[in-house]
Scaffold this active site. Structure first.
Site, mmCIF file in Angstrom:
data_model
loop_
_atom_site.group_PDB
_atom_site.id
_atom_site.type_symbol
_atom_site.label_atom_id
_atom_site.label_comp_id
_atom_site.label_asym_id
_atom_site.label_seq_id
_atom_site.Cartn_x
_atom_site.Cartn_y
_atom_site.Cartn_z
ATOM 1 N N SER A 150 0.709 -1.273 0.086
ATOM 2 C CA SER A 150 -0.065 0.158 -0.095
ATOM 3 C C SER A 150 0.777 1.025 0.189
ATOM 4 O O SER A 150 2.187 1.105 0.452
ATOM 5 C CB SER A 150 -0.875 -0.085 1.204
ATOM 6 O OG SER A 150 -1.553 1.365 1.301
ATOM 7 N N TYR A 163 -1.618 -0.877 10.264
ATOM 8 C CA TYR A 163 -1.583 -1.204 8.869
ATOM 9 C C TYR A 163 -0.376 -0.822 8.048
ATOM 10 O O TYR A 163 0.404 -1.692 7.396
ATOM 11 C CB TYR A 163 -2.767 -0.522 8.269
ATOM 12 C CG TYR A 163 -3.139 -0.865 6.918
ATOM 13 C CD1 TYR A 163 -3.856 -1.928 6.441
ATOM 14 C CD2 TYR A 163 -2.731 0.162 5.743
ATOM 15 C CE1 TYR A 163 -3.933 -2.133 5.117
ATOM 16 C CE2 TYR A 163 -3.065 -0.063 4.657
ATOM 17 C CZ TYR A 163 -3.706 -1.080 4.261
ATOM 18 O OH TYR A 163 -4.017 -1.440 2.817
#
Length: 266
Positions: A150, A163
């Site tokens: 990401s 995350y």
């Protein structure tokens, strides 16, 4: 004047005769990746804990290729099941891993259970799949592994700590795998999307201000569709990327380039 190699690039992105497992293929980016790979000729294994969703993706992939897609139910957090699945799949030319989860909370508000959940799916599951599949690829002299990181591996905001850490860890895991298996012809790369409208982003989409702020943060001033990420997967699985390994392909609409910040009148 020619070099005698007319037509050498016509099939650069074709995947005919190659077997690829797409893990997390029941929906979102995984589903669109499976469809795109099938459209370029790959025989696709659609792997997901959601058996019904995997079967629907296989049906859609079959429509792209004219058959050959197979659904496979798997819990990627079950280490024994992952090893057994890799054995059942047989020789693979490619592995795509799109599984992931996010719990958006500030660090002080995180529970250890939430921490373990995010790290387990975003990092440990990828680790298990790489260990199960890469040695067989190396024995056969090559293969390509693509995992989904990401832009949060590089650029963070409040509430994204665990995350972001898991995605940054995944990038370094893949780079290390590229170093370890590179001499035997196996490539490892990450795709780093920006904001993509999938079930993973339902929490943001439910808040109009949050949703619009994310749209305005990229150079393209909008969110991505899941199908807009599929081309990156095809590229990294194909002969168009035979000298690409240990890399991160950012597909974020220019978010990390423009920094998502105020545009001054200068």
């Amino acid at each position: 004047m020619t070099d005698g190699s007319e037509g050498r690039y016509a099939g650069l992105f074709r995947l005919d005769g190659r077997r690829v497992a797409v893990v997390g293929g029941a929906g979102g980016i995984g589903r669109e990746a499976a469809r795109a790979l099938a459209a370029h000729g790959a025989e696709v294994l659609v792997v997901d804990r959601d058996a019904e969703g995997a079967a629907e993706t296989a049906r859609l992939a079959d429509a792209e290729r004219g058959g050959g897609a197979v659904p496979y139910a798997l819990d990627v957090l079950d280490e024994d099941a992952v090893r057994a699945a890799a054995s059942e799949w047989g020789p693979l030319d490619g592995l795509v891993v799109t599984v992931g989860v996010n719990v958006r909370k500030r660090i002080a508000d995180y529970s250890l259970e939430e921490f373990d959940r995010v790290v387990a799916l975003n990092l440990r599951a990828h680790f298990s799949l790489v260990r199960a599949v890469a040695p067989g690829m190396a024995e056969r002299g090559g293969g390509s592994v693509v995992s989904f990181a990401s832009m949060r591996a590089f650029q963070v905001e409040p509430g994204q700590g665990v995350y972001a850490a898991s995605k940054a860890g995944l990038v370094q895991l893949l780079r290390t795998a590229a170093a370890e298996w590179g001499p035997r012809g196996v490539r490892f790369n990450a795709v780093a999307p920006g904001v993509v409208r999938t079930p993973l982003t339902d929490q943001i989409a439910a808040d109009p201000d949050w949703y619009d702020a994310y749209a305005q943060a990229s150079a393209l001033k909008r969110w991505a569709r899941a199908d807009e990420i599929a081309g990156a997967v095809v590229y990294l699985l194909s002969d168009a990327s035979t000298f690409v390994t240990g890399s991160v392909l950012t597909v974020d609409g220019g978010w990390t380039a423009v920094d998502g910040r105020y545009d001054p009148s200068v």
